[in-house]
Write a protein that holds these residues in place. Sequence first.
Motif, PDB file in Angstrom:
ATOM      1  N   GLY A 107      47.942  65.006  -9.203  1.00 27.30           N
ATOM      2  CA  GLY A 107      47.422  65.891 -10.242  1.00 27.30           C
ATOM      3  C   GLY A 107      46.093  66.495  -9.837  1.00 27.30           C
ATOM      4  N   LEU A 108      45.786  67.637 -10.406  1.00 27.24           N
ATOM      5  CA  LEU A 108      44.508  68.306 -10.158  1.00 27.24           C
ATOM      6  C   LEU A 108      43.920  68.738 -11.492  1.00 27.24           C
ATOM      7  CD1 LEU A 108      42.475  69.539  -8.103  1.00 27.24           C
ATOM      8  CD2 LEU A 108      43.851  71.641  -8.206  1.00 27.24           C
ATOM      9  N   THR A 109      42.663  68.378 -11.720  1.00 29.23           N
ATOM     10  CA  THR A 109      41.966  68.827 -12.923  1.00 29.23           C
ATOM     11  C   THR A 109      40.833  69.768 -12.538  1.00 29.23           C
ATOM     12  OG1 THR A 109      40.335  67.012 -12.946  1.00 29.23           O
ATOM     13  CG2 THR A 109      42.431  66.631 -14.084  1.00 29.23           C
ATOM     14  N   ARG A 110      40.544  70.703 -13.432  1.00 23.89           N
ATOM     15  CA  ARG A 110      39.379  71.566 -13.287  1.00 23.89           C
ATOM     16  C   ARG A 110      38.536  71.413 -14.540  1.00 23.89           C
ATOM     17  NH1 ARG A 110      38.840  78.194 -12.583  1.00 23.89           N
ATOM     18  NH2 ARG A 110      36.701  78.107 -11.757  1.00 23.89           N
ATOM     19  N   HIS A 111      37.298  70.996 -14.374  1.00 18.01           N
ATOM     20  CA  HIS A 111      36.424  70.689 -15.509  1.00 18.01           C
ATOM     21  C   HIS A 111      37.109  69.695 -16.451  1.00 18.01           C
ATOM     22  CE1 HIS A 111      33.705  73.725 -14.088  1.00 18.01           C
ATOM     23  NE2 HIS A 111      34.561  74.710 -14.290  1.00 18.01           N
ATOM     24  N   GLY A 112      37.836  68.759 -15.898  1.00 18.38           N
ATOM     25  CA  GLY A 112      38.462  67.699 -16.679  1.00 18.38           C
ATOM     26  C   GLY A 112      39.794  68.042 -17.304  1.00 18.38           C
ATOM     27  N   VAL A 113      40.252  69.289 -17.130  1.00 24.30           N
ATOM     28  CA  VAL A 113      41.512  69.727 -17.741  1.00 24.30           C
ATOM     29  C   VAL A 113      42.595  69.816 -16.660  1.00 24.30           C
ATOM     30  CG1 VAL A 113      42.668  71.560 -19.024  1.00 24.30           C
ATOM     31  CG2 VAL A 113      40.261  71.010 -19.496  1.00 24.30           C
ATOM     32  N   PRO A 114      43.750  69.161 -16.844  1.00 25.19           N
ATOM     33  CA  PRO A 114      44.820  69.253 -15.849  1.00 25.19           C
ATOM     34  C   PRO A 114      45.266  70.696 -15.641  1.00 25.19           C
ATOM     35  CG  PRO A 114      45.256  67.468 -17.384  1.00 25.19           C
ATOM     36  CD  PRO A 114      44.101  68.243 -17.941  1.00 25.19           C
ATOM     37  N   CYS A 115      45.305  71.124 -14.378  1.00 24.46           N
ATOM     38  CA  CYS A 115      45.697  72.508 -14.090  1.00 24.46           C
ATOM     39  C   CYS A 115      46.889  72.599 -13.144  1.00 24.46           C
ATOM     40  CB  CYS A 115      44.526  73.299 -13.535  1.00 24.46           C
ATOM     41  SG  CYS A 115      43.847  72.677 -11.975  1.00 24.46           S
ATOM     42  N   TYR A 116      47.219  71.519 -12.467  1.00 26.88           N
ATOM     43  CA  TYR A 116      48.398  71.530 -11.595  1.00 26.88           C
ATOM     44  C   TYR A 116      48.861  70.094 -11.394  1.00 26.88           C
ATOM     45  CZ  TYR A 116      51.706  72.946  -8.023  1.00 26.88           C
ATOM     46  OH  TYR A 116      52.869  73.185  -7.347  1.00 26.88           O
TER      47      TYR A 116
END
Length: 262
Positions: A107-116
């Motif tokens: 998983g990948l998060t950006r600013h704590g939000v899952p994005c991929y």
Amino acid sequence: MSVVDFARFVDDLATQSGGAILPFFRAAFSTEDKARGGGAFDPVTEADRAGETVMRRLIKQTFPGHGILGEEFGTEGADAEYVWVLDPIDGTRGFIAGLPLWGTLIGLTRHGVPCYGLMNQPFTGERFSGDGKSAQYRGPHGSRRLHARRKADLKDAVMATTDPRLFAEGPDRDAYGRVEAAVRLARYGTDCYAYCMLAAGQIDLVVETGLKPYDIVAMIPVIEGAGGVVTTWDGGPAAGGGAIVAAGDPRLHEAALKLLRP
């Protein structure tokens, strides 16, 4: 870097980690109990560590400014804009038993939000991925978009959970029992595969508890990309783990929430 570029990199992570993990499957390997006899059996194997080691090395080489949260080796750079959330083998109990109901979660998060997110099953050659807007399947029989099934009524739903005994006796187990009693069919022992089958329209509802971020972050963009809903039992964001409910249909999700927290 765009999500498309991240997708290519995640595919490489999946290929490399799968190459490290697969030789251990249905072979002799050592197993430890992370609970050390202090609770439910919580296994970790050589394969878990080998898979995460490969992924961490590739991430650090390619994105040295990114953070990493992994099940086996902890957290580095938690405050980074992008943080990779890794579970090299989700479903270790199934892995130990030689059952193919396990997968590598990336998983990948950006600013704590899952994005991929991506689930890779190297033994069956299947990959389920999503970015929250769409979700895809790739496997031995080709590739296709994933679409969650629309079922509004619990009485028509197929649900899954890892093990009903993981719900603590008392309110949580009672809540889970209300949902299971209301559905058409319940299946156990599916771990991350349950979320993939929900995104694929085979399962309608997944109810779990005690999850860590690495158990669920990768699956959130896949479920949402397929049109499903995933939250905590109280309707909050699922990325932090805890008690989780996912549904292919928002109406079914709402019906389940009413039974889980009446």
